[in-house]
Design an enzyme around this catalytic site. Structure first.
Site, PDB file in Angstrom:
ATOM      1  N   ARG A  77       5.995   0.746   0.048  1.00 48.22           N
ATOM      2  CA  ARG A  77       4.608   1.245   0.195  1.00 48.22           C
ATOM      3  C   ARG A  77       4.623   2.763   0.130  1.00 48.22           C
ATOM      4  NH1 ARG A  77       0.722  -1.446  -0.988  1.00 48.22           N
ATOM      5  NH2 ARG A  77       1.211  -3.123   0.456  1.00 48.22           N
ATOM      6  N   ARG A 103       9.199  -3.092  -9.796  1.00 51.67           N
ATOM      7  CA  ARG A 103       9.199  -2.238  -8.599  1.00 51.67           C
ATOM      8  C   ARG A 103      10.116  -2.763  -7.478  1.00 51.67           C
ATOM      9  NH1 ARG A 103       3.437  -3.020  -5.413  1.00 51.67           N
ATOM     10  NH2 ARG A 103       3.284  -5.292  -5.593  1.00 51.67           N
ATOM     11  N   HIS A 169       1.868   3.831  -9.989  1.00 50.01           N
ATOM     12  CA  HIS A 169       0.901   3.574  -8.909  1.00 50.01           C
ATOM     13  C   HIS A 169       1.043   4.639  -7.804  1.00 50.01           C
ATOM     14  CE1 HIS A 169      -1.020   1.369  -5.615  1.00 50.01           C
ATOM     15  NE2 HIS A 169      -1.234   0.313  -6.351  1.00 50.01           N
ATOM     16  N   ASP A 213     -11.610   0.485  -4.633  1.00 52.00           N
ATOM     17  CA  ASP A 213     -10.587  -0.115  -5.499  1.00 52.00           C
ATOM     18  C   ASP A 213     -11.195  -0.228  -6.897  1.00 52.00           C
ATOM     19  OD1 ASP A 213      -8.349  -3.002  -5.161  1.00 52.00           O
ATOM     20  OD2 ASP A 213      -8.540  -1.447  -6.713  1.00 52.00           O
ATOM     21  N   GLU A 272      -3.839   6.319  -9.868  1.00 53.23           N
ATOM     22  CA  GLU A 272      -2.774   5.662 -10.624  1.00 53.23           C
ATOM     23  C   GLU A 272      -2.959   5.852 -12.130  1.00 53.23           C
ATOM     24  OE1 GLU A 272      -2.890   1.591  -9.137  1.00 53.23           O
ATOM     25  OE2 GLU A 272      -3.672   2.441  -7.260  1.00 53.23           O
TER      26      GLU A 272
END
Ligand code: TA6
Length: 299
Positions: A77, A103, A169, A213, A272
């Site tokens: 994170r 990732r 991201h 978002d 991002e």
């Protein structure tokens, strides 16, 4: 695959004063890039994950959860997760991991370059790339040259055209999410992920008073994060990216995610550099695509 040996990597790829390898307290091998101007970046081999980017004038530019670990098998994170070879949910197999396979996978060191613009080149482990169910391969290039430049290079190794969505991201550190403004996306169409994917536009810069978002389309230009609390502006320039994703989870989603640390959502915003939503890249056999984010902090 055997775990990478930091001392061996340092012998083979270390560049005195510019690139060094070591075992991180987060539980994995990291490369540290140090530029002549004092900028420093840290990159984990797990996930090809930029964990940190700091300059003498601006301090730490990225945000990393205080709970971040490199040895759990879960996505880290914070920093700059590599979402590849799909962004968000898998287009046809919902059981596949969100944001792809890269990732959480091992990446290998391909090359390094010394100052004044230190560079690290990583390649996604081939077995992990195959696990994506595509014939795509990936390399990541991280360079310090007056900015943090991160390029995700995808190649179609197969004999048929291949579809790609992807994102760098990036999580950026802010004084407080309520104090910042994200500019450069005014008037651009965005998919509102919190409103059944409806397409919307806003003439105003983005401010935050709840979860946001959004997948902006038609957004090839530089995006800025103005943070009066830290007295700095972060500029996110890009190449090869038609989409920009802007995200803050706010209270409830941050609680559900559980890995941002206490009040972590107040200290971060994601801008991002992507090709997502309707911005799907089609790669012909043998073709490559490069997605680049170039990040600067101005004080
Ligand atoms: O970047 C926006 C987003 O797609 C959000 O919907 C949220 O899911 C975020 O990515 C984080 O996803 P992750 O899988 O890292 O928890």
């Amino acid at each position: 695959m055997t775990a990478p040996d930091a001392a061996d990597l340092d012998r083979r790829f270390g560049r005195p004063g510019a690139v060094a390898f070591a075992v991180s307290t987060l539980g994995g091998v990291v490369a540290t890039l140090t530029a002549a101007d004092g900028a420093v970046a840290t990159v984990a081999l797990t996930g090809g994950h930029v964990l940190s980017y700091a300059t003498p004038a601006a301090g730490e530019v990225l945000w990393l959860s205080p709970l971040a670990r490199l040895d759990t098998g879960r996505a880290v994170r914070g920093g700059i997760p590599v979402c590849w070879p799909w962004f968000g949910a898998h287009p046809s197999e919902p059981a596949r991991p969100a944001h792809g396979v890269a990732r959480t996978a091992p990446w290998q060191v391909v090359a390094t370059a010394p100052g004044p613009a230190p560079r690290l080149v990583l390649a996604l482990d081939q077995q992990a790339a195959r696990a994506s169910g595509t014939d795509l391969s990936a390399q990541l290039e991280v360079t310090l040259a007056g900015a943090l430049e991160v390029s995700l290079v995808t190649r179609n190794e197969g004999a048929a055209p291949a579809r790609l969505t992807a994102a760098l991201h990036s999580y950026f550190g802010v004084s407080d999410i309520g104090a910042v403004t994200v500019g450069g996306l005014e008037g651009r169409p965005f998919i509102d992920q919190l409103d059944a994917g409806r397409s919307k536009r806003s003439a105003e810069p983005i401010r935050f008073a709840g979860e946001v978002d959004r997948i902006y389309q038609e957004s090839p230009d530089t995006v800025t994060i103005d943070d009066p609390g830290l007295g700095r502006r972060i500029e996110v320039a890009k190449r090869g990216s038609a989409s920009t994703v802007v995200w803050n989870p706010w209270v409830d989603k941050a609680a559900r995610l559980g890995d941002l640390g206490p009040d972590g959502f107040r200290r971060m915003v994601c801008v991002e550099t992507a090709n997502a939503g309707g911005d799907v890249v089609t790669l012909a056999p043998g073709a490559t695509h490069t997605l680049t984010a170039s990040i600067r902090a101005v004080t």
